[in-house]
Scaffold this motif. Structure first.
Motif, PDB file in Angstrom:
ATOM      1  N   UNK A  55       0.834  -1.202   0.000  1.00  0.00           N
ATOM      2  CA  UNK A  55       0.000   0.000   0.000  1.00  0.00           C
ATOM      3  C   UNK A  55       0.869   1.253   0.000  1.00  0.00           C
ATOM      4  N   UNK A  56       1.943   1.246   0.798  1.00  0.00           N
ATOM      5  CA  UNK A  56       2.873   2.379   0.793  1.00  0.00           C
ATOM      6  C   UNK A  56       3.562   2.499  -0.568  1.00  0.00           C
ATOM      7  N   UNK A  57       3.899   1.361  -1.164  1.00  0.00           N
ATOM      8  CA  UNK A  57       4.483   1.409  -2.508  1.00  0.00           C
ATOM      9  C   UNK A  57       3.478   2.004  -3.486  1.00  0.00           C
ATOM     10  N   UNK A  58       2.200   1.644  -3.330  1.00  0.00           N
ATOM     11  CA  UNK A  58       1.172   2.233  -4.173  1.00  0.00           C
ATOM     12  C   UNK A  58       1.023   3.724  -3.967  1.00  0.00           C
ATOM     13  N   UNK A  59       1.259   4.207  -2.741  1.00  0.00           N
ATOM     14  CA  UNK A  59       1.183   5.647  -2.481  1.00  0.00           C
ATOM     15  C   UNK A  59       2.233   6.415  -3.271  1.00  0.00           C
ATOM     16  N   UNK A 363      -1.843  11.656 -19.202  1.00  0.00           N
ATOM     17  CA  UNK A 363      -2.485  10.355 -19.385  1.00  0.00           C
ATOM     18  C   UNK A 363      -1.442   9.243 -19.430  1.00  0.00           C
ATOM     19  N   UNK A 364      -0.429   9.426 -20.279  1.00  0.00           N
ATOM     20  CA  UNK A 364       0.539   8.353 -20.529  1.00  0.00           C
ATOM     21  C   UNK A 364       1.443   8.105 -19.328  1.00  0.00           C
ATOM     22  N   UNK A 365       1.874   9.171 -18.664  1.00  0.00           N
ATOM     23  CA  UNK A 365       2.797   9.014 -17.540  1.00  0.00           C
ATOM     24  C   UNK A 365       2.063   9.032 -16.207  1.00  0.00           C
ATOM     25  N   UNK A 366       1.023   9.856 -16.107  1.00  0.00           N
ATOM     26  CA  UNK A 366       0.265   9.899 -14.867  1.00  0.00           C
ATOM     27  C   UNK A 366      -0.576   8.658 -14.654  1.00  0.00           C
ATOM     28  N   UNK A 367      -1.112   8.087 -15.746  1.00  0.00           N
ATOM     29  CA  UNK A 367      -1.938   6.899 -15.635  1.00  0.00           C
ATOM     30  C   UNK A 367      -1.250   5.747 -14.922  1.00  0.00           C
ATOM     31  N   UNK A 368      -0.016   5.393 -15.298  1.00  0.00           N
ATOM     32  CA  UNK A 368       0.667   4.320 -14.575  1.00  0.00           C
ATOM     33  C   UNK A 368       0.861   4.597 -13.093  1.00  0.00           C
ATOM     34  N   UNK A 369       1.041   5.849 -12.729  1.00  0.00           N
ATOM     35  CA  UNK A 369       1.200   6.163 -11.311  1.00  0.00           C
ATOM     36  C   UNK A 369      -0.112   5.956 -10.555  1.00  0.00           C
ATOM     37  N   UNK A 370      -1.221   6.321 -11.181  1.00  0.00           N
ATOM     38  CA  UNK A 370      -2.509   6.017 -10.581  1.00  0.00           C
ATOM     39  C   UNK A 370      -2.730   4.505 -10.567  1.00  0.00           C
ATOM     40  N   UNK A 371      -2.211   3.829 -11.594  1.00  0.00           N
ATOM     41  CA  UNK A 371      -2.267   2.370 -11.607  1.00  0.00           C
ATOM     42  C   UNK A 371      -1.485   1.756 -10.464  1.00  0.00           C
ATOM     43  N   UNK A 372      -0.363   2.369 -10.087  1.00  0.00           N
ATOM     44  CA  UNK A 372       0.395   1.885  -8.934  1.00  0.00           C
ATOM     45  C   UNK A 372      -0.453   1.966  -7.660  1.00  0.00           C
ATOM     46  N   UNK A 373      -1.180   3.079  -7.515  1.00  0.00           N
ATOM     47  CA  UNK A 373      -2.047   3.223  -6.348  1.00  0.00           C
ATOM     48  C   UNK A 373      -3.144   2.162  -6.374  1.00  0.00           C
ATOM     49  N   UNK A 374      -3.750   1.942  -7.532  1.00  0.00           N
ATOM     50  CA  UNK A 374      -4.792   0.915  -7.667  1.00  0.00           C
ATOM     51  C   UNK A 374      -4.250  -0.464  -7.306  1.00  0.00           C
ATOM     52  N   UNK A 375      -3.072  -0.793  -7.835  1.00  0.00           N
ATOM     53  CA  UNK A 375      -2.494  -2.111  -7.579  1.00  0.00           C
ATOM     54  C   UNK A 375      -2.165  -2.299  -6.107  1.00  0.00           C
ATOM     55  N   UNK A 376      -1.550  -1.288  -5.495  1.00  0.00           N
ATOM     56  CA  UNK A 376      -1.194  -1.393  -4.084  1.00  0.00           C
ATOM     57  C   UNK A 376      -2.410  -1.523  -3.186  1.00  0.00           C
ATOM     58  N   UNK A 377      -3.452  -0.731  -3.469  1.00  0.00           N
ATOM     59  CA  UNK A 377      -4.658  -0.773  -2.640  1.00  0.00           C
ATOM     60  C   UNK A 377      -5.382  -2.101  -2.787  1.00  0.00           C
ATOM     61  N   UNK A 378      -5.499  -2.611  -4.008  1.00  0.00           N
ATOM     62  CA  UNK A 378      -6.205  -3.883  -4.202  1.00  0.00           C
ATOM     63  C   UNK A 378      -5.389  -5.056  -3.670  1.00  0.00           C
ATOM     64  N   UNK A 388      -3.352  -8.574  -9.213  1.00  0.00           N
ATOM     65  CA  UNK A 388      -2.680  -8.701 -10.507  1.00  0.00           C
ATOM     66  C   UNK A 388      -3.630  -9.253 -11.565  1.00  0.00           C
ATOM     67  N   UNK A 389      -4.192 -10.440 -11.293  1.00  0.00           N
ATOM     68  CA  UNK A 389      -5.057 -11.095 -12.275  1.00  0.00           C
ATOM     69  C   UNK A 389      -6.347 -10.304 -12.480  1.00  0.00           C
ATOM     70  N   UNK A 390      -6.919  -9.817 -11.401  1.00  0.00           N
ATOM     71  CA  UNK A 390      -8.156  -9.059 -11.509  1.00  0.00           C
ATOM     72  C   UNK A 390      -8.004  -7.816 -12.355  1.00  0.00           C
ATOM     73  N   UNK A 391      -6.866  -7.150 -12.252  1.00  0.00           N
ATOM     74  CA  UNK A 391      -6.636  -5.965 -13.066  1.00  0.00           C
ATOM     75  C   UNK A 391      -6.596  -6.283 -14.549  1.00  0.00           C
ATOM     76  N   UNK A 392      -5.915  -7.380 -14.919  1.00  0.00           N
ATOM     77  CA  UNK A 392      -5.847  -7.760 -16.329  1.00  0.00           C
ATOM     78  C   UNK A 392      -7.204  -8.127 -16.898  1.00  0.00           C
TER      79      UNK A 392
END
Length: 419
Positions: A55-59, A363-378, A388-392
């Motif tokens: 979660x901290x990594x996602x932050x 979009x291109x660079x900010x999106x992955x950072x928001x994706x990091x937050x999504x991945x860490x939180x989930x 991981x699988x759910x996101x794909x």
């Protein structure tokens, strides 16, 4: 010389390197991007070591997303309104100073999770301004005739650095775990980035066009107004956001390396490099991409392929197979990126390029950072495999839905007068 026509059809075009200024910038950026991968690996590894929490990594993703969203748009507006060399040099110095701060904080032992978030925020602020500025000067460096080839060359170079940089960073952290390896990683990044600074300093003056609008809210609103009047651009941006926010598993790499691969630093390096391995392989053989006419359909198919490859990678427990599947995802990522860029170039006039590039950067660079937050939180809620699988899987379903809702993107075809 009989192989020349075949090479021109399938291999990457190197002719933009004949332009001296572009060649200098290209080499400087190659050094800078390679060094940046050491920090890109070191920061999340250090955050996980300090907190033992994805979660901290996602932050870290949130700390990078906010400045990307805000300052890339403002940076694009200023890139249309002032000397682009001066803006690029100033913003690059901000990136460099933030990296030096990470080095000093780590070597002195004063680093903590909050300081990592602050340093990343500042570093991303400089990057957010420099990225649309760097992209918008490309036509002046190579001319319109070499613009498409230079764009592909830049993208392939950046992803090559994303391959070799994380691998080198992973080996460094494997041989020198703990504070020592992290300190060297930040120092190495700062030293290599000086090559990019030097190349930027050697640029000629790049003043704004005589008809350029002053930077400010009105010019930003004008840029957004153009986007709102261009549905095909909005749809292509939405596809990219779905791919990166919903499916990108990058924030899960440190936890996966610790839990599934025994904390092997080299394994983490391979995970960070895997997507770019496929991207580079596809870029080096990208001649066929420009001959596809149903570009909208190809874009959607590529993002579906990306989501499917990510979902499959989340199930497996062999490092080589995870890397292979993520590399396949990287192939699809390059295809979708090329078509998004082509659509933007066809739809955007030169006088709006900085502002539209600013939005695209968000979009291109900010999106992955928001994706990091999504991945860490989930991951905190459902575990690393579920996140991981759910996101794909969700990515595939959302892209198919978008294709139904926006049929104009499915029907988008390259104009016969282009290429």
């Amino acid at each position: 010389m009989t192989a020349t026509p075949l090479a021109r059809r399938f291999l990457i075009d190197l002719t933009p390197l004949r332009h001296t200024t572009y060649r200098r910038v290209f080499v400087g950026n190659a050094f800078g991007f390679f060094g940046a991968q050491f920090t890109a690996v070191a920061v999340p590894v250090q955050m996980y070591a300090l907190t033992k929490s994805s979660l901290w990594v996602g932050l870290l993703g949130l700390a990078g997303f906010v400045p990307m969203l805000v300052f890339s748009i403002w940076g694009g507006a200023y890139a249309d309104a002032m000397d682009r060399r001066r803006l690029l040099l100033t913003s690059s110095v901000i990136v460099w100073l933030a990296t030096l701060f990470l080095f000093v904080a780590t070597v002195t032992g004063l680093v903590n999770p909050v300081l990592l978030l602050i340093a990343l925020f500042v570093q991303t602020t400089g990057f957010a301004v420099s990225t649309p500025t760097r992209q918008s000067i490309l036509p002046r460096l190579v001319g319109e005739a070499d613009l498409a080839s230079a764009t592909t060359l830049n993208f392939t170079m950046m992803n090559a650095m994303i391959v070799f940089g994380p691998l080198a960073a992973g080996m460094l952290l494997a041989f020198a775990p703990g504070r020592g390896g992290l300190t060297v990683a930040y120092l190495f990044d700062a030293l290599l980035f000086t090559a990019s600074l030097w190349a930027t300093y050697r640029l000629p003056q790049l003043p704004a066009h005589d008809s350029a609008a002053p930077a400010g809210w009105r010019s930003i609103v004008d840029g957004f107004g153009f986007l709102l009047r261009t549905p095909i651009l909005l749809a292509s941006f939405a596809v990219d956001l779905v791919a990166m926010v919903i499916a990108l598993p990058r924030a899960l790499f440190p936890q996966l390396g610790a839990e599934r691969f025994g904390g092997d630093g080299a394994a983490v390096g391979w995970l960070y490099a895997a997507i770019a391995i496929g991207t580079v392989a596809a870029g080096l053989t990208s001649g066929w991409i420009s001959r596809v006419r149903r570009q909208g359909l190809a874009l959607l198919a590529a993002v579906v392929g990306w989501g499917a490859a990510v979902a499959a990678a989340g199930f497996v427990h062999q490092l080589w197979l995870v890397v292979l599947l993520l590399a396949v995802g990287g192939v699809f990522d390059l295809v979708s990126s090329v078509y998004r860029n082509i659509i933007m170039l066809e739809a955007c006039p030169d006088e709006l390029r900085g502002r539209v590039q600013g939005v695209r950067t968000a979009v291109v660079v900010g999106g992955p950072r928001l994706g990091d937050l999504r991945a860490g939180a989930t991951a905190a809620a459902f575990g690393v495999t579920g996140a991981w699988v759910g996101g794909g899987v969700a990515c595939v379903l959302l892209v198919v839905t978008l294709a139904v809702v926006v049929p104009s993107l499915v029907r988008y075809t390259k104009p016969r007068t282009v290429g």
